[in-house]
Scaffold this active site. Structure first.
Site, PDB file in Angstrom:
ATOM      1  N   ASP A   1       8.587   2.147  -3.647  1.00 19.00           N
ATOM      2  CA  ASP A   1       7.705   1.189  -2.976  1.00 19.00           C
ATOM      3  C   ASP A   1       6.541   0.775  -3.887  1.00 19.00           C
ATOM      4  O   ASP A   1       5.678  -0.003  -3.486  1.00 19.00           O
ATOM      5  CB  ASP A   1       7.216   1.713  -1.611  1.00 19.00           C
TER       6      ASP A   1
ATOM      7  N   HIS B   1       7.538   5.923  -7.426  1.00 18.08           N
ATOM      8  CA  HIS B   1       8.168   5.682  -6.123  1.00 18.08           C
ATOM      9  C   HIS B   1       8.587   4.222  -5.996  1.00 18.08           C
ATOM     10  O   HIS B   1       7.873   3.318  -6.444  1.00 18.08           O
ATOM     11  CB  HIS B   1       7.207   6.052  -4.990  1.00 18.08           C
TER      12      HIS B   1
ATOM     13  N   GLU C   1      -5.765   3.473  -1.708  1.00 17.36           N
ATOM     14  CA  GLU C   1      -4.764   3.594  -0.652  1.00 17.36           C
ATOM     15  C   GLU C   1      -5.422   4.238   0.566  1.00 17.36           C
ATOM     16  O   GLU C   1      -6.469   4.892   0.438  1.00 17.36           O
ATOM     17  CB  GLU C   1      -3.581   4.457  -1.122  1.00 17.36           C
TER      18      GLU C   1
END
Lengths: 597, 816
Positions: free
Chosen positions: A72, A70, A203
């Site tokens: 990001d 991804h 996360e």
């Protein structure tokens, strides 16, 4: 005290772009190198100038690790390696390495469309960057250098997503990247072994949420698509070239098959073929079900999904179109949207988050009259749906992973501050470990208590009787050899031999003054008789030269240079007989008793 | 501010101040601040705040919130700072008593939100924006803000600490340079109060027993002198330097302060700044002593920085060079037991420290990598005022490379230790190869002597690490460039020998199982072909090797990057592969190879390799039909580039005098007609007009450029002032439709290119009409705007904020 330092440059109390610096046992590692899609200027990249104030990045950083494809998490990588000038090793899994350039290329196209975009990388830079990447397998221990090793674990989230263990000596950190603890239609659940790291960096996107099963969202999605198609409407699904697109393709493909639907499904980009190719290639990374049925039929070979041609958009009748780019930034998806927006029978489904400054963001916030180029107003009559398919661990999943890995400390990234705070307290209460949540630019320092493994020589072990039990602590004496980056406990003799050193005797000496006007040899004799009388269990000898020995202790009597009435006793003893030596000294200091012959 | 924005602003401000509204996407607030920055930048008047009272109301409401969120406090602080950037607005906000409540003691400084780093950072940014006029300084001094800034220099957040340091630099510079009336050169008692506070703080910190305070001050000084660079000389900087020079010297002598890297950086920044005037002698003595006292790793950046300076004394330069060359010298000396075989004169080199660093496994690679990076930087400088001993440097480099690949183990104890430290050290290998490549720029007689050795020693060795191979290729191709300029025939044989060796290696690499290696080998081949294609020996060697055949095989490589590079590399033998390339263009499933083919075709066309105009016309027509519907926008863009080249060549060939002005609008002259016919036959216009409506903007832009060019050729400027009337004929109706369609916004359309709606794109007359009738320049302007210029406008931003806060109840965080 050794320490681990963590400084997020991105993803510290936010979900913008991940970039976390970790310093462990003198090694510096960058975890992820993400881009923020909400900005068009330098703010989209992490500010790399904070990594090192002095010296070159390549000299400072030992490696960069990318958790998944991804943007990001990897979008700033070509900028970092080709424009900022990092020239060291970059690690990611094989699927990530294959898929990353497709997404970077896809995003580059959007930036070319936007005039005034500066400082963005070219296709050649993407390629050059990818060539520098070292691809790793799951559970393969990769030696970055002699001390630093890394190991990838399955993270679920998207194809090729991995958690990484970073280890130097006995200190270790596990970085989760984005992960999902529940299996979905095409991917399995994240897994890490009980590696008891000093620090788990996890996360925390859904830190306070217990997510419903993804199945419900999938059912909802299929229902909406089906209803629209049934009433003759067209469905537009803006996607990025890879990732969510393939996930939804599998869904529709199987649904179409089951329901025997005839409406065409199109995929608008030429990149699909390559993307599907990768999904086929990396079948081992998908979940068990897909792997099992692989022999009969590969899930990624789509029968119902065909390539899209621009002219199809004007065809009458229902259809489903997957079109890039994903947030209705520009390009094909926007062009189709403009054509279909005016008809209330049609539907647009946004399967992911949209940043401000895109048409996708506008329609999701409920705006129905959009100004388009040339001051034209587009009235959006079509239905607009948002469906989050993002696959992150929820609060339960995060706790589960902590239970699995048993870290000594936890650090939260990639989440909102308020929600992190809630989870932090929960973790500290339940697991009794410290939990940190640094903001971007803040450094968290964690003290570690590394146990250093020491090998013991067989010779030394054999001396002990009985041979010590491996499970019970035991005190042992020996010489500690530090050689060739290892520690060994050996017998002193062996140490001398190995190091080629000669043995030196260390003797303690002491002078004791006693009042005795007699000759030296007479004083000596008196001392001898005195000691012999007291130390019955020791071997006390009177040597021909007049000196006395008690075990290894040597005593000599000499005359005082200035005072004839005083004699000086020189006492000397070895390290081994230190106790006896000091006992004798204190004894002699009391003087000789009257009447000693 | 537009009227629309002014109308939206009160609603936005009210929404922002409402604590019940969920948080906004953080980019919205940042972009809102960007907008205010742009509004205030050139406009110091008070109108913005006067005409938009909602702004001050927003500040007041946020201040009244009992438990505001850090993000809204941060936004408000920055907004207030931006608004207070001009004196009139500052006074206005002061009258409203807002600034003291925001930046003073009773503001966020004393509340719980201060714990949040983003609030501290925003406070600093707000103050920074404010300090653009005199009244701001006494305000800050009187509210105790200076002490806050001093404290924030040591903030746990890197961002906050760095912002505090930058702010102090800005304040000191601003406060001193804005007071032009006073003579500031004498002593700091004349200095403004704010400057005095900062200087006093610096002096106190330098004498502090806390290492972190000393380091902070050194960093502050470093950026202070760094920021003087390029600005005009200011007397106060000299006064400041004289004030602290002694202290700096004592840090160097005492060696108790652990801030050597910052110290080196400070000295370098002072050396670069225009401060030195009259104090030169003592300053350079200080620099010299720093070069002596700092470790080689610490002194390296200082040395390389000094060598770049124009005004550095020659003896300091030589010493700086000595610092950089010492490790290289040590490497050469390590080869032998005896003899003056080093790189430096023994009298200037004190090898003990360097030797011990190179002997240690942990420091050896670091020192060499740093040294090599510095040397690479020096070699890239155009005007280096010292002579580099290139021959010895090359010898030293070769030695390092041989140590790295284990092919050399010298008998001396130091040599064998270093060789053990360096074996398989890819980092050093890469850096050494970079220097080797850079060294090729230094043309000199020595080059050829070592060329053979360099290339032949390195190419055949098996490198396990791809990046090392790539660097070897880069270095080799840079050196090979010089083969062309070789003087005598006697060296011809040597050239052939080198090339044979290179091709042998290349053959092997082209068959590598790693796509990265195959691709870089092809890139290397392309680079060689580019610089040596005119050389006979090269062509012969190439043709007699297997390289071309292997390259052709790679046109079918499974990896698209490799196929694309193979296309680019194989254009030397064009005639035989043209059919193959056309096949790739129409069938390859991925974009990169197709992009490579179209750019090769354009290159051939440009070089005139496609033969007569008729052949070219057919060729271009075929290519257009292939790329017209390509899914990759860059292939379509490449197609347009090909068309552009074709057009300009056709115009040159068919117009007798290409530069003569065309006499009338509807020309009846044969060349013009013929030209139009050629373009129509090649199916150019269908492609060009169709591309105007391409969903990818760059394609439309390029098509429009080409059409504008063509129109310029067919119509003289004067006739274009009055737009062409479209005639009422069958052709005219079609063109009128085209005109309308394009006017409605090209990006929303799919233009039928098959003659739908009566447009015949192959009819010269219609196309002549279309070129004159369609307002291409307006279209050009429209296409040249950013694709998101509407969404990125302030008005759109304000609408988005209003829409977001109005509709979404719980803005669940989400991400991709």
């Amino acid at each position: 005290m050794p320490e681990i330092k963590v400084t997020p440059l991105g993803a510290g109390q936010d979900v913008g772009r991940s970039c976390i610096l970790v310093s462990i046992a003198g090694k510096n590692v960058m975890l992820d190198c993400g881009m923020h899609m909400g900005y068009n200027d330098d703010r989209r990249f992490p500010d790399f100038s904070y990594i090192t104030q002095n010296g070159r990045l390549t000299d400072f950083l030992d490696c960069v690790i990318i958790s998944h494809f991804h943007l990001d998490h990897c979008g700033a990588l070509p900028y970092f390696s080709e424009m900022v000038g990092y020239d060291g090793p970059i690690y990611m899994t094989h699927p990530t390495k294959a898929i990353c350039p497709i997404l970077l290329e896809d995003y580059r196209k959007i930036t070319v469309d936007k005039k005034g975009e500066t400082n963005f990388f070219t296709s050649q830079m993407i390629k050059d960057c990818m060539k520098k990447v070292v691809a790793v397998h799951l559970h393969q221990t990769v030696q970055v250098d002699e001390e630093l090793e890394i190991k990838a674990y399955y993270a679920g989230h998207v194809l090729g997503a991995a958690m990484f263990q970073i280890k130097v000596g006995c200190e270790s950190v596990v970085y989760t990247g984005d992960y999902n603890m529940t299996p979905d239609r095409h991917l399995g659940a994240a897994w890490v072994d009980k590696c008891r790291p000093d620090l788990l960096i996890t996360e925390s996107t859904y830190a306070t949420t217990i997510r419903d099963s993804k199945r419900c969202r999938e059912r909802d999605f299929l229902k909406k698509v089906h209803e629209t198609v049934e009433r003759g409407g067209k469905v537009l699904i803006p996607v990025f070239a890879l990732g969510r697109a393939q996930e939804l393709c599998i869904l529709l493909e199987t649904f179409w098959e089951r329901m025997n639907l005839k409406a065409p499904i199109y995929f608008s980009t030429g990149l699909t073929e390559k993307a599907n190719h990768y999904y086929k290639l990396f079948i081992t990374w998908t979940n068990q079900k897909i792997r099992k049925t692989f022999v009969q039929r590969n899930m990624f070979e789509f029968k119902h999904i065909k390539a899209f041609d621009r002219a199809f958009a004007d065809n009458p009748g229902p259809m489903v179109v997957f079109a890039t780019p994903g947030m209705l930034h520009a390009g094909q998806s926007l062009q189709i949207f403009r054509k279909w927006a005016g008809n209330e029978k049609n539907m647009v489904i946004m399967p992911g988050y949209c940043v401000q400054g895109t048409v996708g963001h506008k329609i999701l916030s409920g705006q129905r009259k959009l100004e388009m180029e040339g001051r034209q107003i587009l009235e959006v009559k079509m239905q607009v749906e948002y469906m989050s398919f993002s696959a992150h661990a929820d609060a339960k999943g995060i706790m589960q992973l902590i239970r699995q890995a048993e870290p000594r400390n936890v650090l939260l990234v990639h989440g909102e501050a308020k929600k992190m705070e809630f989870l932090r307290q929960k973790i500290e209460q339940e697991f009794h470990v410290s939990c940190f949540m640094p903001a971007n630019g803040e450094t968290t320092t964690i003290l570690t208590n590394p146990c250093i493994p020491v090998d013991i020589s067989l010779g030394l072990l054999k001396r002990e009787t009985p041979v010590p039990d491996a499970k019970k602590p035991k005190l042992m004496h020996g010489s500690l050899l530090m050689k060739d980056n290892s520690f060994r406990l050996v017998s002193p003799e062996q140490a001398l031999k190995e190091l080629g050193l000669a043995e030196h005797q260390l003797r303690f000496t002491c002078r004791v003054h006693i009042q005795d006007p007699r000759k030296e040899h007479e004083t000596g004799l008196r001392v001898y008789n005195h000691l012999k009388g007291i130390l019955k269990d020791y071997s006390v000898q009177h040597l021909p030269d007049g000196s006395i020995t008690v075990e290894s202790i040597l005593i000599q009597a000499t005359a005082h240079s200035e005072d004839q009435g005083t004699k000086v006793l020189l006492v000397s003893w070895t390290y081994q007989d230190e106790e006896l030596g000091s006992y004798l000294t204190s004894l002699l200091k009391k003087g000789l008793p009257q009447g000693t012959p | 501010m537009t009227r629309e924005c002014a109308a939206l602003l009160p609603g936005v401000c009210a929404a922002l101040a409402d604590p019940r509204q969920p948080g906004l996407d953080d980019t919205c607030l940042e972009k809102l601040l960007d907008w205010f920055r742009s509004l205030t930048w050139f406009d110091p008047t008070v109108e913005l705040v006067q005409d938009n009272p909602s702004l001050t109301e927003l500040i007041t409401s946020v201040l009244a919130l009992p438990d505001p969120s850090p993000s809204i406090v941060s936004f408000t602080l920055q907004l207030a700072g931006i608004l207070a950037s001009s004196e009139s607005r500052f006074q206005h906000l002061q009258q409203e008593k807002l600034l003291g409540r925001l930046f003073g003691r009773e503001g966020p400084r004393g509340s719980a939100v201060w714990e949040d780093a983003s609030v501290r950072s925003a406070w600093l940014k707000g103050v920074h924006s404010m300090v653009h006029h005199q009244p701001a300084l006494p305000f800050l001094c009187s509210t105790g803000s200076m002490d806050v800034i001093f404290t924030l220099q040591g903030d746990p957040s890197l961002f906050v600490a760095s912002a505090a340091s930058q702010l102090l630099v800005h304040m000191l510079t601003f406060s001193l340079e804005s007071e032009t009336s006073k003579a500031l050169s004498a002593k700091d008692c004349d200095w403004p109060a704010c400057a005095q506070m900062i200087v006093k703080h610096i002096q106190e910190s330098l004498q502090s027993s806390s290492a972190s305070h000393v380091e902070q001050s050194l960093k502050l000084l470093s950026s202070l002198f760094g920021s003087c660079f390029g600005s005009c000389y200011a007397a106060w900087t000299e006064v400041l330097w004289l004030d602290i020079a002694k202290q700096i010297e004592s840090f160097l002598l005492e060696e108790t302060v652990q801030a050597q890297p910052v110290l080196a950086n400070l000295l370098l920044n002072v050396a670069r700044s225009p401060v030195l005037c009259g104090t030169e002698g003592s300053f350079w003595a200080l620099v010299t002593s720093a070069l002596e006292r700092l470790t080689p790793v610490q002194a390296g950046p200082l040395a390389v920085g000094l060598l770049k300076l124009c005004k550095c004394p020659q003896d300091v330069r030589i010493q700086a060079l000595t610092v950089l060359l010492q490790p290289m010298d040590c490497i050469l000396r390590a080869l032998f037991f005896f003899g003056p075989l080093g790189l430096l004169d023994e009298s200037v080199s004190d090898p003990v420290t360097v030797e011990s660093l190179l002997s240690s496994k942990t420091s050896c690679a670091g020192l060499l990598c740093q040294t090599l990076a510095h040397l690479e930087k020096l070699l890239s400088l155009k005007h280096l005022k010292v002579d580099l001993p290139c021959v010895s440097l090359l010898r030293s480099l070769m030695t390092i490379l041989q140590f790295c690949n284990g092919s050399l183990s010298p008998p001396s104890p130091l040599g064998s230790t270093i060789s053990r430290n360096l074996i398989n050290c890819f980092r050093v290998q890469k850096s050494a190869l970079d220097v080797l490549a850079a060294l090729s720029e230094k043309k000199g007689e020595f080059i050829f002597a070592f060329l053979t050795k360099t290339i032949l020693q390195f190419c055949p060795i098996c490198f396990p690490l791809f990046q090392v191979l790539k660097k070897t290729f880069q270095a080799t191709s840079k050196w090979l460039v010089h083969l062309q300029g070789l003087p005598s025939n006697s060296q011809q044989q040597q050239t052939e020998k080198i090339l044979e060796g290179v091709f042998l290696v290349l053959q092997k690499r082209l068959c590598s199982p790693c796509w990265e290696v195959r691709d870089s080998s092809l890139e290397f081949l392309t680079a060689m072909v580019k610089c040596l294609r005119d050389q006979n020996e090269f062509r012969q060697c190439l043709l007699s090797s297997e390289v071309l055949r292997l390259t052709e095989n790679l046109l079918e490589d499974p990896e698209s990057y490799v196929r694309a590079s193979a296309v680019t590399a194989s254009h030397l033998s064009q005639a035989s592969i043209i059919a193959k390339l056309q096949e790739i263009l129409s069938t390859d499933s991925e974009g990169f190879p197709r992009r490579a083919v179209i750019s090769i075709f354009t290159k051939w066309l440009r070089e005139g390799c496609t033969g007569r105009l008729e052949d070219t016309e057919q060729f271009v027509s075929r290519v257009i039909q292939t790329v017209e519907h390509d899914l990759d926008w860059e292939v379509r863009l490449g197609g347009l580039e090909l068309v552009e080249v074709f057009c300009s060549q056709a115009i040159c060939q068919l117009s007798q005098c290409p530069y003569a002005p065309v006499s009338s609008a509807v020309t009846s002259s044969t060349p013009q007609k013929e030209l139009l016919q050629v373009f129509c036959r090649a199916k150019l216009f269908g492609f060009l007009f169709g591309s105007l409506c391409d969903c990818d903007k760059p394609v439309g832009q390029r098509a429009c450029d080409v059409l504008v060019g063509l129109r310029g050729h067919f119509y003289p400027m004067s006739t274009l002032e009055n737009p062409q009337e479209v005639e009422d004929s069958p052709a005219g109706r079609g063109i009128a439709w085209l005109q309308r369609t394009l006017r409605q916004g090209s990006l929303a359309q799919n233009l039928p290119t098959d003659g739908g709606d009566g447009v015949d794109f192959q009819d010269p007359e219609s196309m002549m009409l279309a070129l004159g009738a369609i307002d291409l320049l307006e279209l050009h302007d429209e296409l040249n705007k950013s694709s998101d210029h509407v969404e990125e406008s302030p008005q759109s931003l304000l609408q988005d904020i209003l829409a977001t806060v109005g509709t979404i109840e719980d803005n669940e965080v989400d991400c991709y």
